[in-house]
Motif scaffolding. Structure first.
Motif, PDB file in Angstrom:
ATOM      1  N   MET A  25       0.812  -1.219   0.000  1.00  0.00           N
ATOM      2  CA  MET A  25       0.000   0.000   0.000  1.00  0.00           C
ATOM      3  C   MET A  25       0.846   1.271   0.000  1.00  0.00           C
ATOM      4  O   MET A  25       0.547   2.230  -0.709  1.00  0.00           O
ATOM      5  CB  MET A  25      -0.939  -0.010   1.206  1.00  0.00           C
ATOM      6  CG  MET A  25      -2.046  -1.045   1.101  1.00  0.00           C
ATOM      7  SD  MET A  25      -3.245  -0.969   2.456  1.00  0.00           S
ATOM      8  CE  MET A  25      -2.320  -1.711   3.798  1.00  0.00           C
ATOM      9  N   ASN A  26       1.927   1.269   0.789  1.00  0.00           N
ATOM     10  CA  ASN A  26       2.713   2.503   0.963  1.00  0.00           C
ATOM     11  C   ASN A  26       3.891   2.616   0.005  1.00  0.00           C
ATOM     12  O   ASN A  26       4.344   3.712  -0.302  1.00  0.00           O
ATOM     13  CB  ASN A  26       3.230   2.599   2.405  1.00  0.00           C
ATOM     14  CG  ASN A  26       2.101   2.700   3.412  1.00  0.00           C
ATOM     15  OD1 ASN A  26       1.022   3.168   3.096  1.00  0.00           O
ATOM     16  ND2 ASN A  26       2.356   2.239   4.626  1.00  0.00           N
ATOM     17  N   GLY A  27       4.421   1.465  -0.435  1.00  0.00           N
ATOM     18  CA  GLY A  27       5.533   1.487  -1.370  1.00  0.00           C
ATOM     19  C   GLY A  27       6.887   1.295  -0.710  1.00  0.00           C
ATOM     20  O   GLY A  27       6.992   0.958   0.474  1.00  0.00           O
ATOM     21  N   ILE A  28       7.941   1.524  -1.493  1.00  0.00           N
ATOM     22  CA  ILE A  28       9.317   1.313  -1.052  1.00  0.00           C
ATOM     23  C   ILE A  28      10.161   2.521  -1.432  1.00  0.00           C
ATOM     24  O   ILE A  28      10.026   3.066  -2.534  1.00  0.00           O
ATOM     25  CB  ILE A  28       9.941   0.052  -1.684  1.00  0.00           C
ATOM     26  CG1 ILE A  28       9.131  -1.202  -1.325  1.00  0.00           C
ATOM     27  CG2 ILE A  28      11.390  -0.131  -1.249  1.00  0.00           C
ATOM     28  CD1 ILE A  28       9.661  -2.482  -1.956  1.00  0.00           C
ATOM     29  N   SER A  29      11.026   2.928  -0.528  1.00  0.00           N
ATOM     30  CA  SER A  29      12.045   3.934  -0.835  1.00  0.00           C
ATOM     31  C   SER A  29      13.386   3.216  -0.972  1.00  0.00           C
ATOM     32  O   SER A  29      13.829   2.539  -0.033  1.00  0.00           O
ATOM     33  CB  SER A  29      12.124   4.980   0.275  1.00  0.00           C
ATOM     34  OG  SER A  29      10.972   5.797   0.282  1.00  0.00           O
ATOM     35  N   PHE A  30      13.984   3.321  -2.136  1.00  0.00           N
ATOM     36  CA  PHE A  30      15.299   2.735  -2.367  1.00  0.00           C
ATOM     37  C   PHE A  30      16.358   3.823  -2.237  1.00  0.00           C
ATOM     38  O   PHE A  30      16.185   4.931  -2.761  1.00  0.00           O
ATOM     39  CB  PHE A  30      15.392   2.120  -3.761  1.00  0.00           C
ATOM     40  CG  PHE A  30      14.432   1.001  -4.027  1.00  0.00           C
ATOM     41  CD1 PHE A  30      14.732  -0.301  -3.649  1.00  0.00           C
ATOM     42  CD2 PHE A  30      13.221   1.247  -4.657  1.00  0.00           C
ATOM     43  CE1 PHE A  30      13.841  -1.331  -3.907  1.00  0.00           C
ATOM     44  CE2 PHE A  30      12.325   0.234  -4.921  1.00  0.00           C
ATOM     45  CZ  PHE A  30      12.636  -1.074  -4.544  1.00  0.00           C
ATOM     46  N   ILE A  31      17.427   3.508  -1.542  1.00  0.00           N
ATOM     47  CA  ILE A  31      18.585   4.403  -1.510  1.00  0.00           C
ATOM     48  C   ILE A  31      19.729   3.692  -2.223  1.00  0.00           C
ATOM     49  O   ILE A  31      20.137   2.592  -1.810  1.00  0.00           O
ATOM     50  CB  ILE A  31      19.008   4.758  -0.072  1.00  0.00           C
ATOM     51  CG1 ILE A  31      17.894   5.513   0.645  1.00  0.00           C
ATOM     52  CG2 ILE A  31      20.287   5.604  -0.088  1.00  0.00           C
ATOM     53  CD1 ILE A  31      18.208   5.821   2.103  1.00  0.00           C
TER      54      ILE A  31
END
Length: 610
Positions: free
Chosen positions: A141-147
């Motif tokens: 639902m919220n997603g992913i932050s990739f660094i």
């Protein structure tokens, strides 16, 4: 570790959502070739990705299974514990807090990618992590932050970026059922810029828009993700990255991976799949080129040349950088760009594509990719159009000719790093040896010399002793041979021809030269030096310390025995070299002189726009 509810919904499904799940399950019954996974957590990640559109979710699932079928070596199919060596590299690490938008944060530490790590290895790790993370409904639902942290990124990563890998990597990225995600790139240097330049053509505009490049430190990163989730090294308040905790987390999720492994195409057979792992990459290239020669021979020679490149030493490295603009980063980037051009050219499907071979052409053209590529085209076109002049093997045909002591590459380099190729006309019997065979012997000498990286950098000086010239030698200056000779020197062979020194030329030499000059560029004409009988004039260009005694030198009498034996002992190499060619009927008559925008500048405008 962060709260992670894999396989557990935070709330009951609405009636509409449950109906969508049921409709999607019913659609699977019509597709008998695929063993579909019907767990709710698996279906909902695609339904959420497609805003609960059943038909769109169904298409995304089929695409996912097709990609998995066609590229099995970049999808995890073993227990997660069997990938422990890869996981211990710490190239991927999960932070223990979500960002301010509720997204999970996965960090890619590109500096931990070793020089022996392959594309498949990195893809397997990504597949493991994505299977696990997307089993969490909150992440769906919220997603992913990739660094993506480029600190310490090694240029060896550029070897991954052949077109096949770029296509597969882009397809995997764009097929991930994540509705909301962003890749934050930090500590970016020129190597990663080159990576983006190579990958960009394979990505959709919407995908490219999800990349955020942080060039002003970590202020923007903190603004996007919040400081509470970020570790100290990125300016956050979450302490040091805990690699051990991240590793324990992924190892504990085996049940998710085991469940996923059970599903997919029944009796799946990959379509058009080529293995690009380290152990088979070179063999794959040779098989693609339809070579029937001795693979071990050419492989060993490539390995030998690569080793010589690594052992060049500071002196040659500085010379290459000063004269050719060669450095580690530039070399790696231009090799990948040139390889891509060769792979895409359907007219030369049988061309060598290994780094050792391509590097010869880059050095010959001072790392100009366009000019190097055109030279490769002309090299194979020339060989295919005139096999009578460029066929070297069998070397037994050359043995008696070489014994005539008419030619040799002298064993020492001059003060500029060039080798000297000495040809003596008086030992060339025009009544005994066909002009084509003498021409072929010269090509053989060049092919042998160019295998030495020092010669690729320092170049070659031709020394032609015309003593003993007869009118019968005129057959060696036919228009066809003159044209081909000029092509080898100027356009088609990856050698830096630094100078041409003529000795003992006859009074009618100018008339002979007039036959060749129309085919010669002004640059080559300016490199011609005539000395007559004046050895002191010759010594002003070539030190006598490296010359035979016949030319006022100190190296003893001319004797090509050692050099000749080295050539004749390399029969297998020269035989295999001739398996690389092109079909001159298919090769374009005119090779375009136009350049490709951005290639020689390494896509400067594109890369700097961030």
């Amino acid at each position: 570790m962060l709260e992670f509810r894999e396989l557990e919904e935070p709330r009951p499904f609405t009636k509409a959502e449950q109906q969508a799940i049921n409709d999607l399950k019913s659609m699977f019954k019509q597709k008998t070739k695929i063993n579909f996974q019907t767990d709710n957590y698996f279906l909902t990640k695609f339904l959420r990705y497609r805003d609960w559109n059943v038909e769109a979710a169904y298409k995304s699932i089929v695409t996912y299974y097709e990609l998995k079928r066609d590229n099995p070596l970049v999808h995890a199919d073993k227990k997660v514990s069997e990938y422990i060596d890869l996981l211990n590299l710490n190239t991927r690490v999960l932070l223990d807090k979500r960002d301010k938008n509720g997204r999970i944060v996965l960090v890619a530490k590109l500096g931990n990618v070793g020089p022996t790590t392959e594309f498949n290895d990195a893809s397997l790790l990504d597949d493991i992590w994505m299977q696990v993370l997307l089993s969490d409904p909150m992440t769906q639902m919220n997603g992913i932050s990739f660094i993506t942290d480029c600190t310490g990124l090694n240029s060896s990563i550029l070897k991954w970026l052949v077109p096949k890998n770029c296509k597969v990597g882009a397809a995997k990225l764009e097929s991930l059922p994540i509705k909301d995600w962003t890749i934050h790139v930090v500590n970016m240097g020129p190597i990663f810029k080159a990576c983006i330049f190579l990958i960009k053509p394979f990505l959709r505009k919407a995908t490219i828009a999800r990349f955020q490049f942080h060039s002003n430190g970590y202020a923007d990163l903190i603004d996007n993700l919040g400081e509470d989730c970020l570790p100290d090294e990125y300016g956050g308040k979450n302490g040091a990255i805990d690699y051990e905790k991240s590793l324990k987390f992924i190892l504990s999720r085996e049940k998710i991976l085991a469940r996923n492994r059970e599903f997919g195409f029944k009796n799946a057979k990959p379509r058009k799949y080529k293995d690009t792992s380290k152990t088979t990459r070179l063999q794959m290239q040779i098989e693609m080129e339809n070579c029937n020669g001795n693979i071990n021979t050419i492989t060993a020679d490539i390995a030998r040349e690569n080793e010589l490149n690594l052992k060049l030493g500071r002196k040659w490295g500085e010379k290459a950088e000063k004269e050719l603009a060669e450095c580690d980063e530039n070399r790696a980037i231009k090799l990948r760009l040139l390889e891509e051009r060769v792979v895409q050219d359907k007219n030369i499907p049988n061309a060598r594509r290994d780094d050792a071979f391509l590097l010869r052409f880059l050095r010959a053209k001072k790392f100009d990719v366009d000019k190097s590529f055109r030279m490769i085209q002309k090299y194979f076109k020339m060989k295919s159009e005139s096999p009578d002049l460029f066929r070297i093997s069998p070397l037994s045909d050359m043995q008696n000719l070489l014994k005539m002591q008419m030619q040799q590459i002298l064993p020492q380099h001059d003060e500029n790093g060039s080798v000297i190729y000495l040809f003596r006309v008086q030992n060339c019997d025009p009544y005994k040896w066909p002009a084509e065979m003498v021409f072929r012997s010269n090509i053989m000498a060049l092919e042998y010399a160019i295998r030495d990286p020092r010669t690729q950098i320092g170049g070659l000086v031709v020394m032609l002793d015309m003593a003993g010239l007869k009118f019968a030698h005129a057959k060696f200056l036919s228009p066809n041979l003159a044209k081909r000779s000029a092509e080898v020197i100027q356009d088609s062979f990856p050698m830096r021809f630094k100078a041409f020194h003529i000795l003992h030329e006859p009074f009618y030499f100018d008339a002979m030269l007039a036959l060749i000059k129309p085919f010669m560029s002004e640059k080559i004409r300016n490199r011609l030096h005539t000395h007559g009988n004046d050895l002191k004039s010759l010594h002003r260009h070539i030190p006598k310390e490296i010359l035979p005694t016949e030319y006022g030198g100190t190296q003893g009498a001319f004797d090509n025995t050692k050099w000749r034996d080295q050539l004749l002992n390399d029969q297998e190499y020269f035989t295999h070299l001739e398996t690389y060619s092109c079909d001159p009927k298919q090769l374009k008559t005119t090779i375009s002189e136009s350049t490709t925008n951005g290639v020689n500048g390494i896509g400067t405008e594109i890369l700097n726009e961030h």
